[in-house]
Design a protein around this motif. Structure first.
Motif, PDB file in Angstrom:
ATOM      1  N   UNK A   5      -6.336   4.556  -1.559  1.00 39.36           N
ATOM      2  CA  UNK A   5      -6.154   3.638  -2.684  1.00 39.36           C
ATOM      3  C   UNK A   5      -5.041   2.622  -2.439  1.00 39.36           C
ATOM      4  N   UNK A   6      -4.288   2.829  -1.355  1.00 44.95           N
ATOM      5  CA  UNK A   6      -3.121   1.985  -1.083  1.00 44.95           C
ATOM      6  C   UNK A   6      -3.418   0.807  -0.166  1.00 44.95           C
ATOM      7  N   UNK A   7      -4.617   0.743   0.391  1.00 45.86           N
ATOM      8  CA  UNK A   7      -4.926  -0.317   1.366  1.00 45.86           C
ATOM      9  C   UNK A   7      -4.702  -1.728   0.827  1.00 45.86           C
ATOM     10  N   UNK A   8      -5.026  -2.010  -0.454  1.00 47.26           N
ATOM     11  CA  UNK A   8      -4.784  -3.365  -0.964  1.00 47.26           C
ATOM     12  C   UNK A   8      -3.307  -3.784  -0.910  1.00 47.26           C
ATOM     13  N   UNK A  20      -1.919  -7.172   0.776  1.00 52.79           N
ATOM     14  CA  UNK A  20      -1.089  -8.084  -0.018  1.00 52.79           C
ATOM     15  C   UNK A  20       0.194  -8.434   0.753  1.00 52.79           C
ATOM     16  N   UNK A  21       0.825  -7.423   1.349  1.00 54.02           N
ATOM     17  CA  UNK A  21       2.067  -7.655   2.099  1.00 54.02           C
ATOM     18  C   UNK A  21       1.803  -8.557   3.303  1.00 54.02           C
ATOM     19  N   UNK A  49       4.544 -10.646   7.784  1.00 53.52           N
ATOM     20  CA  UNK A  49       4.267  -9.341   7.185  1.00 53.52           C
ATOM     21  C   UNK A  49       3.465  -8.412   8.075  1.00 53.52           C
ATOM     22  N   UNK A  50       2.393  -8.906   8.689  1.00 60.26           N
ATOM     23  CA  UNK A  50       1.572  -8.060   9.533  1.00 60.26           C
ATOM     24  C   UNK A  50       2.361  -7.547  10.729  1.00 60.26           C
ATOM     25  N   UNK A  51       3.195  -8.415  11.306  1.00 57.68           N
ATOM     26  CA  UNK A  51       4.035  -7.996  12.442  1.00 57.68           C
ATOM     27  C   UNK A  51       5.026  -6.915  12.022  1.00 57.68           C
ATOM     28  N   UNK A  52       5.584  -7.047  10.803  1.00 58.42           N
ATOM     29  CA  UNK A  52       6.510  -6.025  10.308  1.00 58.42           C
ATOM     30  C   UNK A  52       5.806  -4.683  10.132  1.00 58.42           C
TER      31      UNK A  52
END
Length: 327
Positions: free
Chosen positions: A298-301, A305-306, A313-316
């Motif tokens: 349920x946390x994938x969204x 979003x991040x 964000x994706x690199x972090x």
């Protein structure tokens, strides 16, 4: 003559003592966490160690339980110079969105993983992001792994949160998380939570065990669901302009001691988990283990979003995940 000389010497000594007392600057450290919580105990440990090193130069004084205002107020005060240090946790993404990396559910595997994030992402990305807004976090301290409490039913899956009024910190990211889980998130300061639960304004809340116990929430909550959905750090933080007006030696002591106490805080957090859980059970709470995979799914969204909203964000995310097993 002898008596006069003694009186003069006594007067001079009194003046010297008074001058020394006036020279000792008070470092005001305000926190929102309750007395007895790990955040408060860490702040007190920091003050004790710092004061031993500071001698007559300065003295750190801790004010807990939102005595000096809510988190947002205290962040403003360290910028204005009416206090020196505060300890934000879940409110940090409102200062710099990069801090929402810790609002991604199940991002932090364990405290060893957090230590590796501390040595890399914190220093290289998170500190500069806060400094761009006029703040400087001196370290990452423990707040802890967050669990869910409520008065309606045990929370096994996100579906069990459907429609429940769950208090969250004043964090847009935590609100988004509990909306994704189907709850009705209700942001408010921790100092208001006990009465809100007692009067039924909210059904439940989410916090580390240390805050649940220190806030005596077992007196007003029936169910404790061990979800471990987020590890939330706390950040001993200064306003840069105010901090840099301090004596350079005082700055060094505060910065070094904040880093030193970070390890102590994680050790304290790890050793207290079992004891706190038993204390809450003894207080009458019914405890269950939540379905971790259901919450992960349920946390994938939140991850999407991040990655979409935070620069880099994706690199972090990838960097933090790569540190999970020490790689």
């Amino acid at each position: 003559m002898h008596t006069t000389l003694k009186a003069l010497l006594a007067g001079a000594a009194l003046l010297a003592t008074s001058a020394a007392a006036q020279a000792q600057e008070e470092i005001i450290f305000g926190i929102s966490a309750a007395n007895g919580s790990l955040q408060e105990r860490t702040a007190s440990e920091f003050a004790k160690r710092a004061n031993e090193k500071l001698g007559d130069k300065a003295v750190v004084k801790v004010f807990d339980s939102s005595q000096l205002g809510k988190d947002k107020d205290m962040l403003q005060k360290i910028k204005l110079g009416t206090m020196h240090l505060t300890l934000p946790s879940s409110t940090m993404p409102e200062i710099a969105p990069e801090y929402a990396i810790f609002d991604l559910p199940f991002m932090v595997k364990d405290r060893d993983h957090l230590a590796r994030i501390d040595e890399t992402l914190f220093k290289d990305v998170l500190v500069p992001a806060a400094e761009a807004q006029g703040y400087r976090p001196l370290a990452i301290w423990e707040n802890g792994f967050r669990q869910i409490t409520n008065n309606v039913r045990p929370i096994n899956t996100p579906a069990d949160l459907d429609g429940l009024k769950i208090r969250t910190p004043n964090s847009s990211w935590r609100v988004a998380m509990f909306e994704a889980y189907g709850a009705n998130p209700t942001p408010m300061s921790f100092s208001e939570v006990f009465v809100a639960l007692q009067t039924g304004v909210i059904d439940g809340q989410e916090n580390p065990l240390t805050n649940i116990a220190a806030g005596k929430l077992d007196e007003v909550q029936k169910y404790l669901s061990m979800s471990g959905h987020v590890y939330s750090p706390a950040y001993p933080t200064v306003g840069i302009a105010t901090f840099e007006k301090l004596d350079p030696e005082v700055q060094t002591v505060l910065a070094e001691t904040a880093r030193e106490v970070a390890t102590w805080a994680r050790e304290q957090g790890a050793s207290a988990d079992g004891e706190l859980l038993q204390k809450l059970k003894d207080g009458g709470m019914e405890v269950n283990e939540a379905d971790r995979q259901a919450f992960v799914d349920a946390s994938k969204p939140l991850y999407e979003k991040f990655a979409a909203e935070v620069d880099g964000g994706q690199e972090m995310i990838e960097k933090a995940q790569s540190l999970a097993d020490g790689s």
